[in-house]
Design an enzyme around this catalytic site. Structure first.
Site, short mmCIF file in Angstrom:
data_model
loop_
_atom_site.label_atom_id
_atom_site.label_comp_id
_atom_site.label_asym_id
_atom_site.label_seq_id
_atom_site.Cartn_x
_atom_site.Cartn_y
_atom_site.Cartn_z
N HIS A 1 -69.60 63.36 157.01
CA HIS A 1 -68.62 64.14 156.04
C HIS A 1 -68.19 65.52 156.49
O HIS A 1 -67.13 66.04 155.68
CB HIS A 1 -69.52 64.27 154.42
CG HIS A 1 -68.47 63.71 153.43
ND1 HIS A 1 -67.04 64.09 153.27
CD2 HIS A 1 -68.94 63.21 152.32
CE1 HIS A 1 -66.75 63.59 152.04
NE2 HIS A 1 -67.51 62.98 151.68
N ASP B 1 -63.49 62.41 155.51
CA ASP B 1 -63.57 62.54 153.97
C ASP B 1 -63.65 61.01 153.47
O ASP B 1 -63.12 60.10 154.26
CB ASP B 1 -62.34 63.37 153.32
CG ASP B 1 -62.22 64.68 153.34
OD1 ASP B 1 -63.28 65.24 153.58
OD2 ASP B 1 -61.18 65.40 153.58
#
Length: 340
Positions: A313, A317
């Site tokens: 992450h 995204d």
């Protein structure tokens, strides 16, 4: 990978040939790992020790000083057993203690020391798990058309390559094709150790996890984006066979930009694979099961496979990961695109 397939300048090849150096052992400093003459000269200057590729890999991973290793091979060549023997010698001696009552050994327990390979795997998986904040995306894919396509290409590819095309091959090629789309560039990228710079790869080196009794290895199909299906099948099978035979070279285990782990053959419904750092994502492939689904308002039975994309992450995204999976699902459910 043969020396002929490695990226290297003519001067580097000529010098390596005159010095008897395998180009696969030399790390290139040029674009996409291209080997220059200076790289060969540096390798010669810093690698005077004769050592097998596997022994060198183990020594590098475990921080073994090769100057302390005595080679048992021809002309003192260092082998895997020599490196492991030194590690055994360097274990601290047990402290002398007062005699204690001998406890009865529990025959229901077996204690097995971790092998050097297992220790390296443990270290890397721990670092990946603790370092990267991960996000998992789960998708179901209707395999009807991919199963049909595999049946169609099975004999032609076997006649051409001598290898049987697998679902891992087809899924791998579908992954590669989608990774090359500009909108998915961060799925095919890596983050530097300091966490300050993202490197976007404009090529795909696909890692394919291979499980062995002694541990997990990830051979890498280099430049997979330039391959046809038959070429991909040939290269992946060659690497997997080398892995299973214990003949994989260090260069064949490095440089991946994305990885796949397939546990479908074991009937696994779904799983969240751990990212193979420094990749920013990994795809987990589970089993295909017959399930009832709704198609055009009617309930029908279809072969459904579950895929899980684990993403870092820090780099990718959730929305970008989801868009990649939507495109991958479309390709797998419309696989004729792989042959165009």
């Amino acid at each position: 990978m043969t020396d002929d397939k490695l990226r290297a300048t003519p001067a580097a090849r000529k010098l390596a040939d005159s010095l008897g150096i395998e180009l696969s052992s030399v790390t290139g400093s040029g674009a996409k790992g291209r080997i220059h003459k200076d790289d060969v000269e540096n390798y010669k200057a810093t690698n005077t020790v004769k050592i097998t590729p596997l022994a060198k890999k183990i020594a590098e991973d475990l921080g073994v000083d090769l100057a302390l290793v005595t080679g048992s091979g021809v002309n003192g060549k260092i082998k895997k057993r020599d490196v492991l023997a030194l590690l055994e010698e360097e274990k601290p001696a047990a402290p002398v203690a007062e005699p204690a009552p001998v406890a009865e050994e529990d025959t229901n327990l077996e204690k097995i020391p971790m092998s050097p390979m297992r220790k390296v795997i443990a270290q890397r998986m721990t670092e990946s798990y603790l370092k990267a904040p991960v996000f998992a995306l789960n998708y179901e894919v209707d395999m009807t058309n991919l199963i049909a396509l595999r049946k169609q290409v099975l004999d032609p590819i076997m006649d051409k390559t001598g290898n049987k095309v697998t679902f891992t091959d087809l899924i791998g090629l579908a992954v590669v094709r989608n990774l090359m789309k500009p909108e998915h560039k961060f799925i095919n990228s890596s983050l530097n150790p300091e966490g300050t710079e993202i490197t976007v790869h404009k090529y795909v080196n696909l890692g394919i996890a291979v499980g062995l009794d002694e541990g997990l290895l990830v051979p890498v199909v280099k430049d997979a984006d330039k391959m046809s299906l038959s070429e991909f099948v040939t290269e992946s099978k060659s690497l997997i066979k080398a892995t299973q035979a214990g003949k994989l070279k260090p260069d064949q285990m490095s440089g991946s930009t994305f990885s796949i782990s397939n546990l479908g053959m074991f009937g696994i419904d779904s799983f969240n694979p751990i990212i193979n750092q420094p990749n920013s994502a990994i795809l987990g492939v589970a089993a295909t099961h017959q399930k009832p689904v709704v198609v055009d308002g009617e309930i029908v039975i279809r072969p459904i496979m579950k895929l899980t994309l684990t993403i870092d992450h820090r780099v990718v995204d959730g929305m970008n990961g989801a868009k990649f999976m939507v495109d991958l699902k479309h390709t797998l459910e419309n696989p004729m695109e792989l042959l165009i």
